[in-house]
Design a protein around this motif. Structure first.
Motif, short mmCIF file in Angstrom:
data_model
loop_
_atom_site.label_atom_id
_atom_site.label_comp_id
_atom_site.label_asym_id
_atom_site.label_seq_id
_atom_site.Cartn_x
_atom_site.Cartn_y
_atom_site.Cartn_z
N UNK A 1 60.63 29.79 59.54
CA UNK A 1 60.21 30.55 58.37
C UNK A 1 61.38 30.64 57.40
N UNK A 2 61.10 30.56 56.13
CA UNK A 2 62.16 30.65 55.13
C UNK A 2 62.08 32.01 54.45
N UNK A 3 63.19 32.72 54.50
CA UNK A 3 63.24 34.03 53.86
C UNK A 3 62.97 35.16 54.83
N UNK A 4 63.58 36.31 54.56
CA UNK A 4 63.41 37.48 55.41
C UNK A 4 61.99 38.01 55.32
N UNK A 5 61.53 38.62 56.40
CA UNK A 5 60.21 39.23 56.41
C UNK A 5 60.30 40.62 55.78
N UNK A 6 59.43 40.93 54.83
CA UNK A 6 59.41 42.30 54.28
C UNK A 6 59.12 43.30 55.40
N UNK A 7 59.59 44.55 55.19
CA UNK A 7 59.42 45.58 56.21
C UNK A 7 57.95 45.77 56.56
N UNK A 8 57.08 45.68 55.57
CA UNK A 8 55.65 45.85 55.81
C UNK A 8 55.09 44.77 56.72
N UNK A 9 55.56 43.52 56.55
CA UNK A 9 55.08 42.42 57.38
C UNK A 9 55.57 42.59 58.81
N UNK A 10 56.80 43.00 58.96
CA UNK A 10 57.33 43.25 60.30
C UNK A 10 56.50 44.31 61.03
#
Length: 877
Positions: free
Chosen positions: A612-621
């Protein structure tokens, strides 16, 4: 004839001769002695060594291979490529020399209209081992090859081994004479560019041992049966049949080369002769790009990801060599987005999975290019600083640090140093690299095999047979000690306090594999006890336990009770099933591109790497965590089934990239199709037994690769309790309700950032004022303004500000000293008049440093006043 057709004809020819067609194994080798499959025979090694019974008497395959030993020769010769495909036919005690020679000859010379390759028989040469009279006679009397074109060669050329302990034997190679335009007459011994090797027939009948050199190794004896392993280079045959000069110009690589040429504006072949020895450096670089981009595509396709060790390091090096070659050809923008899709289109006809998985593959490749471009910028700055401190030579440890810490290529270090009149201690650098590789090999070997030679394990396997492994069915077995190993050798006994390896006839312990840590537990007997620390499979079929003796003595032949710690196993099952649940939740939330690339789990803890490219937003986590816990609360059934690999793929079972699977595989399903993966680990019986999952972290572990970490079971509840207590303490500190803690912390952080911005603004104002002051007090020398000053901050920053503060209509020079450095800069008008900062710097006493026409930097002179006076004199002249 396109490469895919060359491949098809090979498999058809040998299938018609009774060979079973076997699929290519993944590039990462399922072998403790290899990083990658480097020969077509590697997947068949257990059959050739007699460790396993082959399921067929003869087989044929087109195997993907990687070799990087001669990576520096890529592009310079017609023979070297990092990725290649090896067409092979194999006999496991079935046929031997005569039939192998006849089958190879028939396909090679049979007319194309009849399904062969149609090479001119009068241009084919054969080589044989020095004392292999049988092979020599077969070529001469059975095939009818003139004796003048049958060459006897020594061990280095015509006695084959894998380079490590394993099968070996004499070989016979086929060469094709490409004509006088490619080199001198006289056969393969004279010129291997003109006489191109395209097939190697290995008559495998011996097993080699450890050796110190390429050809210095003992022969341990005959293999259980005489076998045949032949390898025909697919790319080399394609080059011959397509009438091109080398393997970089065939249909699977030439489009990448042409795309790189178009990007860089280089006309390929414009300044080169027909042989590789006459290649222009630009052509060599274009070939490097074509080879390495294809290799990177295939490696990532098989699950390898860029990293700083092992297989990942090889991939990283290959990608960076390709990127570096493009930059040397003059193209500064990201190149892989232009080149990798071309490689995909070339290879997809033979490997359609590359097209289906290209989103994941490209994410890793493009991310690595972005990282390396940043590395080049950082490394250049660090190298500039190192050069200012160096004398006439850049030390080996500096070059090694640039390479090892920042990924800065040694060839780039050498090139930039040369521009500043320095050389680099390359010999010392190579020694440091060799020492690092030696330590890495020793560490890996010690961790996995306890320093034991794999030959010892093969001997134990031959004497006692495979370990009766009962980890799926029980936690306790009554076993017998078959061997005790210490420091890589069998011993008669092990006493209290010693840590040794133990081989049992049967065991309930799970051996580390598939990302799952091995079981913990004990071995016990009437007068002995030992703690099990680790469990490994150093070779297929053999389980070795690392144990610490707590009481009594361990010795071969003693009965013991092997007992897995039940609490440990419960936690391990929860973590491994939890990994599958998180993976399924991840894909349900982000989509199928978020595919697992690696994992590690131990009791109560799991770690899952995914593309995956890019950090996961807190909501997605939070969504992933919630989806995982919903699946746990649904109490989904966990089922284990065994089935053929093909059937598992048909029903959509996910396989971990880079893993090698047998023809019969173990499929673990959670809730049926909700989670369906190939897996050899231990699992709970229903999802509710996982207890709960709490995601503890999400981070980057490389370009295009993310990592989720979580805790399971009782550890998840403990983690949440600690988080609750932490929030409560922070709320007390802020004297605020728990619900307002995040807002209060964010407000405090914003105030700190504003304070830092205000500090930076004031610092910049002071710098500007100091620059204006120095510019206003500049002295005139000839018609040049010279502004000088000292600073405790960065002298280069102040010098740049002074230069811009000097009047633009007059030539101006700024010279700034700090405690350790000296910087000279020249404004645009001065440069137009012919002034050069680098020339001025070198003309001063102690003028050791580097730079360009605008800015030069070096060490602070011993006598600054003398240096400034000399500078003023230079400007006056």
């Amino acid at each position: 004839m396109r490469t895919a057709e060359v491949k098809r004809r090979f498999l058809t020819h040998f299938a018609a001769a009774g060979h079973t067609v076997a699929a290519s194994a993944p590039l990462p080798a399922d072998d403790p002695t290899l990083l990658f499959v480097n020969a077509g025979m590697v997947p068949f090694k257990p059959y050739l060594l007699g460790q396993r019974t082959p399921p067929y008497p003869r087989a044929t395959s087109v195997q993907k291979c990687i070799r990087t030993l001669d990576i520096d020769e890529v592009g310079k010769t017609t023979r070297h490529g990092t990725f290649f495909q090896m067409n092979g036919n194999f006999s496991f005690g079935d046929y031997f020399k005569e039939e192998a020679i006849r089958l190879a000859w028939d396909l090679t010379v049979k007319p194309q209209s009849e399904g062969g390759y149609g090479l001119d028989a009068d241009r084919i040469w054969a080589t044989v081992y020095l004392d292999d009279d049988e092979a020599h006679a077969l070529w001469r009397d059975v095939i009818g090859l003139p004796e003048a074109r049958i060459v006897r060669r020594g061990k280095a050329d015509n006695f084959w081994s894998m380079g490590v302990p394993g099968p070996c034997g004499p070989c016979s190679e086929l060469y094709y004479d490409r004509g006088p335009a490619y080199g001198r007459e006289g056969g393969p011994e004279v010129d291997e560019d003109r006489y191109l090797e395209f097939w190697n027939l290995v008559f495998m009948q011996y097993e080699r041992g450890e050796g110190v050199g390429k050809d210095d190794y003992p022969i341990l004896g005959e293999l259980p049966s005489r076998n045949i392993d032949t390898g025909m280079g697919l790319e080399r045959m394609a080059a011959l049949l397509q009438g091109v000069d080398n393997l970089y110009e065939i249909d699977e690589t030439r489009p990448v080369l042409d795309a790189a040429a178009a990007l860089t504006g280089i006309r390929y072949g414009a300044h080169s002769g027909p042989s590789a020895a006459e290649s222009h450096p630009d052509d060599v670089r274009l070939r490097v790009v074509a080879d390495h981009v294809r290799t990177a595509l295939m490696l990532i396709g098989d699950g390898v990801t860029p990293s700083n060790e092992g297989r990942g390091y090889v991939l990283r090096r290959i990608l960076r060599r390709a990127i570096r070659a493009v930059r040397l050809l003059g193209y500064e923008d990201p190149a892989l987005p232009e080149l990798l899709p071309v490689a995909r289109d070339c290879m997809a006809p033979s490997y359609p999975e590359l097209a289906a998985d290209f989103e994941r593959i490209s994410a890793y490749a493009y991310g690595e290019e972005e990282t390396f471009r940043s590395t080049l910028r950082q490394g250049s700055t660090l190298l500039d600083r190192a050069i200012t401190k160096a004398g006439k030579r850049l030390p080996a440890d500096t070059a090694f640090k640039l390479h090892d810490t920042y990924g800065f290529p040694i060839d780039l270090t050498v090139e930039i140093a040369a521009e500043h009149g320095l050389d680099v201690d390359v010999t010392g650098f190579r020694e440091l690299m060799a020492e690092q590789r030696r330590r890495a090999r020793e560490d890996t070997r010690a961790r996995k095999t306890g320093h034991a030679d794999t030959g010892l394990y093969r001997t134990l396997l031959g004497e006692h047979g495979v370990t009766d492994w009962q980890a799926y069915t029980t936690l306790t077995t009554d076993s017998t000690i078959l061997a005790v190993l210490r420091e890589g050798a069998p011993v008669a006994t092990a006493t209290e306090g010693q840590i040794v390896g133990v081989v049992l006839d049967r065991t309930p312990f799970y051996a580390e594999s598939g990302g799952q840590e091995s079981d913990a537990g004990t071995l016990s007997g009437p007068s002995l006890s030992a703690e099990v620390l680790d469990v490994q499979r150093p070779i297929p079929g053999l389980v070795v336990h690392q144990v610490r003796v707590l009481d009594g003595e361990l010795a071969p032949g003693l009965p013991v009770r092997a007992q897995v710690d039940p609490e440990w196993r419960v936690g391990a099952r929860q973590a491994h099933s939890g990994t599958h649940v998180v993976h399924a939740a991840l894909r349900a939330t982000l989509g199928p591109a978020a595919l697992q690339s690696g994992s590690y789990n131990r009791p109560g803890h799991l770690r899952l790497d995914f593309s995956w490219r890019g950090a996961l937003p807190a909501g997605v986590r939070s969504e992933i965590e919630d989806a995982a816990n919903v699946a746990i609360r649904r109490d989904l059934p966990v089922d284990v089934r065994y089935m053929p690999l093909g059937e598992a793929r048909e029903i959509g079972a996910l396989a971990l990239f880079g893993e090698t699977y047998d023809e019969t595989v173990r499929v673990v399903e959670i809730g049926g199709a909700w989670s369906r993966e190939l897996c050899g680990g231990t699992h709970v019986e229903r999802s509710s037994q996982i207890g709960g999952i709490a995601v503890t972290g999400e981070s980057s572990v490389g370009s295009g690769q993310r990592r989720i970490e979580a805790v399971t079971g009782i550890e998840s509840f403990r983690y949440l309790a600690r988080e609750r207590d932490l929030v409560s303490r922070i709320a007390e500190q802020f004297n605020a309700p728990r619900a307002e803690v995040a807002d209060r912390v964010a407000a405090l952080a914003e105030r700190l950032k504003e304070s830092e911005r205000e500090t930076a603004r004031l610092r910049d104002q002071l710098l500007a004022a100091e620059a204006d002051r120095l510019a206003a007090t500049a002295t005139v020398h000839g018609d040049v303004l010279l502004a000088t000053g000292t600073t405790e901050a960065d002298p280069r920053l102040l010098a740049d500000r002074v230069r811009t503060a000097l009047p633009s209509d007059r030539p101006g020079v700024a010279a700034v000293l700090s405690g350790t450095a000296f910087v000279i800069t020249v404004n645009a008008t001065g440069r137009t008049r012919g002034l050069s900062a680098a020339d001025l710097f070198r003309s001063l006493p102690e003028g050791k440093g580097g730079g360009n026409q605008e800015t030069a930097q070096g060490r602070r002179p011993t006598d600054p006043d003398k240096a400034l006076a000399a500078l003023a004199a230079l400007l006056t002249d």
